[in-house]
Every structure is written in C-alpha cells, then in structure tokens.
Design an enzyme around this catalytic site. Structure first.
Site, PDB file in Angstrom:
ATOM      1  N   GLU A 169       5.497 -17.409   3.872  1.00 29.80           N
ATOM      2  CA  GLU A 169       4.094 -17.780   3.639  1.00 29.80           C
ATOM      3  C   GLU A 169       3.796 -19.273   3.796  1.00 29.80           C
ATOM      4  O   GLU A 169       3.205 -19.894   2.917  1.00 29.80           O
ATOM      5  CB  GLU A 169       3.671 -17.318   2.234  1.00 29.80           C
ATOM      6  CG  GLU A 169       3.813 -15.823   2.038  1.00 29.80           C
ATOM      7  CD  GLU A 169       3.370 -15.352   0.663  1.00 29.80           C
ATOM      8  OE1 GLU A 169       3.021 -16.176  -0.191  1.00 29.80           O
ATOM      9  OE2 GLU A 169       3.375 -14.123   0.437  1.00 29.80           O
ATOM     10  N   ASN A 212       8.506 -14.892   7.338  1.00 28.52           N
ATOM     11  CA  ASN A 212       7.787 -13.769   6.727  1.00 28.52           C
ATOM     12  C   ASN A 212       6.418 -14.232   6.236  1.00 28.52           C
ATOM     13  O   ASN A 212       6.290 -15.310   5.653  1.00 28.52           O
ATOM     14  CB  ASN A 212       8.631 -13.287   5.527  1.00 28.52           C
ATOM     15  CG  ASN A 212       8.172 -11.965   4.940  1.00 28.52           C
ATOM     16  OD1 ASN A 212       8.006 -10.985   5.672  1.00 28.52           O
ATOM     17  ND2 ASN A 212       7.966 -11.920   3.631  1.00 28.52           N
ATOM     18  N   HIS A 248       0.531  -5.861   3.203  1.00 30.90           N
ATOM     19  CA  HIS A 248      -0.110  -5.432   1.949  1.00 30.90           C
ATOM     20  C   HIS A 248      -1.562  -5.074   2.275  1.00 30.90           C
ATOM     21  O   HIS A 248      -2.360  -5.963   2.584  1.00 30.90           O
ATOM     22  CB  HIS A 248      -0.097  -6.579   0.924  1.00 30.90           C
ATOM     23  CG  HIS A 248       1.277  -6.952   0.468  1.00 30.90           C
ATOM     24  ND1 HIS A 248       2.083  -6.113  -0.267  1.00 30.90           N
ATOM     25  CD2 HIS A 248       2.009  -8.081   0.649  1.00 30.90           C
ATOM     26  CE1 HIS A 248       3.225  -6.715  -0.531  1.00 30.90           C
ATOM     27  NE2 HIS A 248       3.217  -7.905   0.016  1.00 30.90           N
ATOM     28  N   GLU A 277       6.949  -5.651   3.408  1.00 30.66           N
ATOM     29  CA  GLU A 277       6.473  -5.450   2.028  1.00 30.66           C
ATOM     30  C   GLU A 277       5.339  -4.439   1.994  1.00 30.66           C
ATOM     31  O   GLU A 277       4.357  -4.600   1.261  1.00 30.66           O
ATOM     32  CB  GLU A 277       5.996  -6.796   1.433  1.00 30.66           C
ATOM     33  CG  GLU A 277       7.063  -7.870   1.466  1.00 30.66           C
ATOM     34  CD  GLU A 277       6.616  -9.194   0.851  1.00 30.66           C
ATOM     35  OE1 GLU A 277       5.581  -9.232   0.163  1.00 30.66           O
ATOM     36  OE2 GLU A 277       7.315 -10.197   1.077  1.00 30.66           O
ATOM     37  N   ASP A 279       2.640  -1.924   1.384  1.00 35.69           N
ATOM     38  CA  ASP A 279       1.992  -1.075   0.377  1.00 35.69           C
ATOM     39  C   ASP A 279       0.523  -0.963   0.752  1.00 35.69           C
ATOM     40  O   ASP A 279      -0.051  -1.883   1.325  1.00 35.69           O
ATOM     41  CB  ASP A 279       2.217  -1.531  -1.071  1.00 35.69           C
ATOM     42  CG  ASP A 279       1.750  -2.927  -1.401  1.00 35.69           C
ATOM     43  OD1 ASP A 279       1.154  -3.597  -0.544  1.00 35.69           O
ATOM     44  OD2 ASP A 279       1.975  -3.364  -2.551  1.00 35.69           O
TER      45      ASP A 279
HETATM   46  C1  XIL Z   1       5.622 -10.264  -5.858  1.00 43.31           C
HETATM   47  C2  XIL Z   1       6.386  -9.332  -6.787  1.00 43.31           C
HETATM   48  O1  XIL Z   1       6.200  -8.009  -6.347  1.00 43.31           O
HETATM   49  C3  XIL Z   1       5.921  -9.481  -8.197  1.00 43.31           C
HETATM   50  O2  XIL Z   1       6.754  -8.758  -9.086  1.00 43.31           O
HETATM   51  C4  XIL Z   1       5.927 -10.953  -8.601  1.00 43.31           C
HETATM   52  O3  XIL Z   1       5.359 -11.087  -9.876  1.00 43.31           O
HETATM   53  C5  XIL Z   1       5.145 -11.784  -7.615  1.00 43.31           C
HETATM   54  O4  XIL Z   1       5.675 -11.576  -6.308  1.00 43.31           O
HETATM   55  N1  XIL Z   1       4.497 -11.694  -1.119  1.00 43.31           N
HETATM   56  C6  XIL Z   1       5.852 -11.818  -1.286  1.00 43.31           C
HETATM   57  C7  XIL Z   1       6.507 -11.169  -2.437  1.00 43.31           C
HETATM   58  O5  XIL Z   1       6.527 -12.357  -0.409  1.00 43.31           O
HETATM   59  O6  XIL Z   1       7.610 -11.884  -2.899  1.00 43.31           O
HETATM   60  C8  XIL Z   1       5.547 -10.948  -3.571  1.00 43.31           C
HETATM   61  O7  XIL Z   1       6.210 -10.206  -4.584  1.00 43.31           O
HETATM   62  C9  XIL Z   1       4.310 -10.250  -3.077  1.00 43.31           C
HETATM   63  C10 XIL Z   1       3.602 -11.056  -2.033  1.00 43.31           C
END
Ligand code: XIL
Length: 466
Positions: A169, A212, A248, A277, A279
């Site tokens: 990020e 990422n 996401h 990631e 979802d």
């Molecule tokens: C999130 C986790 O799922 C949570 O448990 C934590 O509190 C915050 O981070 N981008 C990312 C992940 O790269 O590491 C993040 O994970 C979600 C967004």
C-alpha cells in the site's frame, strides 16, 4: 443457522432425546460410510479444485483461532495456502527495535508446513501496524532499520515462504497516482521501494517478491502508477516477481469490469499476479456471482498463480458485519463457496471433473428427485427428512433446497451440509458423505426444526444431480 443456535427451548423431554439419538446414530453411519467411500470418490475442496487448475487457494489465518476445532478443520480441509493475517506485520515481529518476536507467526508457519500448504509472507514494509519507534527515526536510522527488519524477518523464514508482500500500500487512493505519505516515503523518498526489494532478494533469494495494494484491481490512476513502477523495475532489473491485488469489494467498490484485463496487463510486464486478500461483502447469489467472476478472471490469466480469501469464516472477518467470506459464522459453506468451487471446475461430491475441463455439469443422464417426510412432531418442533433418489443413471453428487415457513429455525442437520440464503429461509443442502448413489438408489438427510409458532411444513425444491 445450524446447531449452536436455538437449542434451548421448552420441548417435551422425550423428543429431544430421540432427536439426539437419531443424530448420534446418523453421525456413526456417516463416519462408517465416509471411511468406506473415501478412496472411491473424495469431494473436491477449494484447494484441490484450484490445484486441478495449477493454482493455490489460500486464506488469511489468525494464530489465535488455530485451537478452535471447526476453524482448524475447515482450514485443513479446504485451503492449500495461508497468509498470517497480522502475525508477520512489523508491530508483531519487531515491536521494539532489534527485538524480534516470531511466536505467533511461527505457529501459523508450522501448522501450514505440516499440512503442505504454501505460505504468503505479509508484510515487510507498510505504513500501518508499524510500531511507533519506527516513525521516530532519522532518515539514516530508518534506512538501517528497514533493511534490518526485512533481512531479519526474511532470514527467520528463509526457504519457507512462497511469496512475500515486500511493500504494501505505498500509493495514494484517487486520481493523483502519487505515493502515500509514510515514514518511509517521507524520509527515504521514492527510492525506498526499490531498496526494500533489493534487500529482500538478498535475504531470501527463493521467495517471490511482491508489491501488494488495494483499489488497484481495475485500470485506474492508482493501478496505472503501480503499473508504471513495475514496468520501470522490470526494465532496470530491480527484483520484483509478483503483484498482489487485495480485492476487498463491497457495493461501493464492486469487482471492476476490467478486473481480468488489469491482471493481464500486469502479467504482460513479466510478473506473476495473485489475488491476495479477497473478500466481497454481501450475501446470496449476488455475492456468489462476484466471487465466481473473480475466480474466473484469475483462471483466465496464465500468470495468476493463486488466490487468497481474507479469512475463513464471517465470524472472524475484519469486516464481519458485511459477511464477506465463503463460510458463515457456523462454518457452513455459503452460495459463494459453491460458486467458487464451480468456477474452479471442482465437483462438490467427488468423482467428476479433475480440473481439465472447467465444466461442473453432471454426468450424462444424472438426475435425482426429492421427497419430504415429517418423522416426528411435538408442540414447538418437528423432525423432517428429505429422501434423495437417483434417476436411471448413477450420480456422484446432488443439491436441493428446503424452504421453511416464516419463523421456523433449523437447530440441527444431519447427513447433509447446508448453506443459507440471506433471509435465512432457504436452506441449500449438499451431501456430506452421501453424494454417490447407484441408479435408483436413495439417501436421506434430516433436520430438527423449531416451529416458533408456525406449524406449516417446509417445501423441497428441485434436485440437481451431477
Ligand atoms: C487487516 C486485518 O485483517 C485486521 O485484523 C487488522 O486489524 C488490520 O489489518 N490490507 C492489508 C491487510 O494489507 O493487512 C489488512 O488486514 C486489510 C487491508
């Protein structure tokens, strides 16, 4: 919707016991038959179906849940890769300068290794979950600390990590295409990403090194900026092997229509791409369709090497209220699970497609019929049984629905695996051990229902066989 809820209640004493006995003997029967039929036809799982397509299917994992049996069982059954959800982040691994703590991450790594799962390392350089000591450093000190952090963490896991999110990020949202402000960006300047990747390559030359990010899933200003960085790295020989697309999604940020095209343009730069990631908030068929589209996009891009969902169960999702995952809070597979499995070319009860074709349709002439019987009835509840009968050809799997009258709640289900629609009235049932039926043969699944004042009977839907 299933067992843990609504078990109390004022049923007459004798009947719950009978239900419990029926459940216990059904479980016994299930165990016996599973053992007998296992080698004949094991159901596909996310991991096995993805493997049939040459991909991994992973999940984020929290060390703190590994002791929960349903959590570990679902993880071990379905997934072929893991990403520690928080345990490898800087605040977890180096909370104090030069004092490293790997305990929680080690737990996940050894669990994954014992099950032959791939491990994605997440993440080495990120502005978030960064201990405060890091942001207090001078530029010179920060450079030393960043390189030391990358080196120590990667060497600890050397040879065990499939891919590392080296930098996470680093770009701003929106149309600027600019870098995000962070201690690294602000003190070390644009060169910090390149430096991090070069350090990472030296620390563990066998790990794939990824950049990422999120909101880079379609073609837009942010993904263009990342694209240009990767292109530049490739042209100058800066070591980068992969780009992770967090993915996401929700209604405000849906799966972009150019998702596949975006993955492809990165792959065309000569890097692997991974969905890291995933979802998708929502429920029912809308959620299922979005999941299916993401999986199909990855499969259509040769260099998309795998996909990871950001958690196993809605219960523990970082955005739990949006129910974004493939298993509900009771670990029942949701329609999204079925859609992902189908998109991966998997068969929900084994024996079928081994990944060559992508067609999840049934064998020739595979049909089935269903019928409902009430097997016990008392004041505030009843037991129901649905018999599934194969048509004139053998079948390797079946799916049917049971729609419940308003207010009724299923407290127990046996000899079947359920997922629910968003309203909690339509239960889709698939086999557990009992998917294979000879021509004309039948099996049944059963359930205990709380009437909650409604004595009407449920209706069964069409039976679909494979
Ligand atoms: C999130 C986790 O799922 C949570 O448990 C934590 O509190 C915050 O981070 N981008 C990312 C992940 O790269 O590491 C993040 O994970 C979600 C967004």
């Amino acid at each position: 919707m299933l067992m843990p809820r609504n078990r109390a209640g004022a049923r007459p004493r004798a009947l719950p016991r009978r239900a419990a006995q029926a459940f216990a003997s059904a479980l016994l029967a299930a165990a016996t038959v599973t053992a007998l039929s296992h080698s004949a036809a094991a159901a596909d799982t996310l991991g096995s179906a993805a493997a049939g397509k040459g991909r991994y299917f992973g999940t984020a994992v929290a060390a703190s849940h590994l002791g929960e049996s349903a959590y570990a069982a679902t993880l071990d059954r379905e997934f072929s890769a893991v990403t520690p959800e928080n345990e490898m982040k800087w605040d977890a691994t180096e909370p104090t300068r030069n004092t490293f703590s790997f305990g929680a991450a080690d737990q996940i790594v050894s669990h994954a290794q014992s099950k032959g799962m791939k491990i994605r390392g997440h993440t080495l350089v990120w502005h978030s979950q960064l201990p405060s000591w890091v942001s207090g450093l001078s530029a010179t000190d920060l450079r030393t600390a960043m390189n030391n952090h990358i080196t120590q963490v990667m060497q600890h896991y050397k040879g065990k990590i499939y891919a590392w999110d080296v930098v996470n990020e680093a770009y701003q949202d929106g149309s600027s295409g600019a870098r995000r402000s962070s201690p690294f960006q602000d003190k070390l300047g644009n060169g910090f990403i390149e430096e991090a990747f070069r350090t990472a390559r030296t620390a563990d030359p066998d790990a794939k090194l990824c950049y990422n990010d999120y909101n880079t899933d379609g073609v837009n200003a942010k993904s263009n900026a990342v694209y240009n960085m990767v292109k530049d790295f490739k042209s100058r020989g800066v070591p980068i092997d992969c780009v992770g697309f967090q993915s996401h999604f929700n209604s405000a940020s849906p799966v972009p229509s150019d998702y596949q095209a975006n993955l492809q343009r990165f792959a065309d730069l000569g890097v692997d791409v991974q969905i890291t990631e995933l979802d998708i908030e929502g429920s029912g068929s809308a959620q299922a369709t979005s999941y299916s589209n993401v999986v199909k996009a990855c499969l259509a891009v040769t260099r998309c090497t795998g996909m990871t969902v950001w958690g196993i169960t809605d219960k523990y999702s970082w955005r739990s209220s949006g129910t974004p995952l493939l298993f509900d809070s009771n670990y029942a597979p949701k329609p999204a699970y079925d859609a992902v499995l189908a998109a991966l070319g998997g068969s929900s009860s084994g024996g079928g497609d081994d990944g060559g074709g992508g067609d999840n349709g049934g064998g020739t002439g595979a049909t089935c019929t269903v019928s409902f019987t009430k097997t016990a009835d008392w004041n505030d509840g009843y037991n129901g049984q649905v018999t599934v009968k194969a048509g004139s050809a053998p079948i390797t799997g079946w799916t049917t629905t049971v729609t419940f009258p308003a207010g009724q709640k299923v407290s127990t289900l046996w000899n079947g695996s359920a997922s629910w629609d968003g309203s909690g009235t339509v239960m889709t049932v698939r086999p557990t051990y009992n998917g294979n039926l000879a021509a004309g043969a039948s099996t049944s699944f059963g359930f205990t229902v709380q009437k909650n004042g409604n004595s009407a009977v449920p209706t069964v839907g069409t039976c679909t066989a494979s």
